[in-house]
Design a protein around this motif. Sequence first.
Motif, PDB file in Angstrom:
ATOM      1  N   SER A   9       1.054  -1.455  -0.035  1.00  0.00           N
ATOM      2  CA  SER A   9       0.103   0.288   0.010  1.00  0.00           C
ATOM      3  C   SER A   9       0.660   1.090  -0.115  1.00  0.00           C
ATOM      4  O   SER A   9       0.624   2.669  -0.788  1.00  0.00           O
ATOM      5  N   ASP A  10       2.076   1.209   0.735  1.00  0.00           N
ATOM      6  CA  ASP A  10       2.892   2.561   0.943  1.00  0.00           C
ATOM      7  C   ASP A  10       3.371   2.265  -0.774  1.00  0.00           C
ATOM      8  O   ASP A  10       3.560   3.731  -0.714  1.00  0.00           O
ATOM      9  N   VAL A  11       4.006   1.755  -1.443  1.00  0.00           N
ATOM     10  CA  VAL A  11       4.788   1.233  -2.489  1.00  0.00           C
ATOM     11  C   VAL A  11       4.323   1.748  -3.252  1.00  0.00           C
ATOM     12  O   VAL A  11       3.919   2.968  -4.436  1.00  0.00           O
ATOM     13  N   VAL A  12       3.048   1.392  -3.667  1.00  0.00           N
ATOM     14  CA  VAL A  12       1.468   2.170  -5.067  1.00  0.00           C
ATOM     15  C   VAL A  12       1.205   3.765  -4.488  1.00  0.00           C
ATOM     16  O   VAL A  12       1.170   4.273  -5.285  1.00  0.00           O
ATOM     17  N   THR A  13       0.858   4.094  -2.961  1.00  0.00           N
ATOM     18  CA  THR A  13       0.755   4.902  -2.835  1.00  0.00           C
ATOM     19  C   THR A  13       1.511   5.977  -3.335  1.00  0.00           C
ATOM     20  O   THR A  13       1.377   7.079  -3.368  1.00  0.00           O
ATOM     21  N   ARG A  14       3.079   6.122  -2.857  1.00  0.00           N
ATOM     22  CA  ARG A  14       4.074   6.634  -3.396  1.00  0.00           C
ATOM     23  C   ARG A  14       4.174   6.433  -4.916  1.00  0.00           C
ATOM     24  O   ARG A  14       4.506   7.709  -5.401  1.00  0.00           O
ATOM     25  N   ALA A  15       4.319   5.848  -5.725  1.00  0.00           N
ATOM     26  CA  ALA A  15       4.520   6.086  -7.116  1.00  0.00           C
ATOM     27  C   ALA A  15       3.105   6.657  -7.413  1.00  0.00           C
ATOM     28  O   ALA A  15       2.920   6.954  -8.653  1.00  0.00           O
ATOM     29  N   VAL A  16       1.660   6.372  -7.136  1.00  0.00           N
ATOM     30  CA  VAL A  16       0.785   7.251  -7.271  1.00  0.00           C
ATOM     31  C   VAL A  16       1.337   8.684  -7.676  1.00  0.00           C
ATOM     32  O   VAL A  16       1.336   9.474  -8.237  1.00  0.00           O
ATOM     33  N   SER A  17       1.683   9.195  -5.773  1.00  0.00           N
ATOM     34  CA  SER A  17       1.731  10.656  -5.490  1.00  0.00           C
ATOM     35  C   SER A  17       2.924  11.101  -6.768  1.00  0.00           C
ATOM     36  O   SER A  17       2.850  12.095  -7.269  1.00  0.00           O
ATOM     37  N   GLN A  18       4.337   9.992  -6.863  1.00  0.00           N
ATOM     38  CA  GLN A  18       5.394  10.403  -8.070  1.00  0.00           C
ATOM     39  C   GLN A  18       4.941  10.851  -9.259  1.00  0.00           C
ATOM     40  O   GLN A  18       5.472  11.687  -9.570  1.00  0.00           O
ATOM     41  N   GLU A  19       3.825   9.593  -9.614  1.00  0.00           N
ATOM     42  CA  GLU A  19       3.378   9.770 -10.919  1.00  0.00           C
ATOM     43  C   GLU A  19       2.929  10.731 -11.493  1.00  0.00           C
ATOM     44  O   GLU A  19       2.347  12.105 -12.397  1.00  0.00           O
ATOM     45  N   ILE A  20       1.972  11.339 -10.487  1.00  0.00           N
ATOM     46  CA  ILE A  20       1.050  12.461 -10.614  1.00  0.00           C
ATOM     47  C   ILE A  20       2.002  13.586 -10.402  1.00  0.00           C
ATOM     48  O   ILE A  20       1.783  15.018 -10.951  1.00  0.00           O
ATOM     49  N   ALA A  21       2.592  13.970  -8.962  1.00  0.00           N
ATOM     50  CA  ALA A  21       3.994  15.099  -9.150  1.00  0.00           C
ATOM     51  C   ALA A  21       4.738  15.025 -10.879  1.00  0.00           C
ATOM     52  O   ALA A  21       4.338  16.456 -11.076  1.00  0.00           O
ATOM     53  N   HIS A  22       4.611  14.040 -11.462  1.00  0.00           N
ATOM     54  CA  HIS A  22       5.281  13.784 -13.189  1.00  0.00           C
ATOM     55  C   HIS A  22       4.785  14.546 -13.545  1.00  0.00           C
ATOM     56  O   HIS A  22       4.614  15.617 -14.891  1.00  0.00           O
TER      57      HIS A  22
END
Length: 144
Positions: A125-138
Amino acid sequence: MSHDPAFDASIPVLTEVFAEPTAPGTPLAQPAPVVEAEALPPPAPVVAALEDAPEALERRAVDHWSGEQWSVMERRVTERILQQLQGRIDFVLEQRLRDGIADAVDKAMTSFSADIRNSLGDTLSDVVTRAVSQEIAHIRMLEK
């Protein structure tokens, strides 16, 4: 005349019964007539002992045994019973240990699996949340 070398006439055979001499130098009595064993009834004490053997032995022991004899008998019976039971005790003990260890391992594995599942779920869950956050930021950076 054939002579059996294994037969010595001076040695009495089992079927001959001799009376004890009454005085030194007295010749032995003539052999008693041979009677078939089946023709004679068994002696009364033998018959009673055969019919009532356990009880007779118990009565004789109770009436005549000393404390030391009872102690020896108790020790012998105890040792015999322990020897007979030792194999069974070993088997039962081994089986109980296997069952106990199997239960403990099953409980530990169930608990361990649940802990790993929860930990892996939290990590995922933490990895997916971080990946989604990074993708949105990108994506936001690309829009500007």
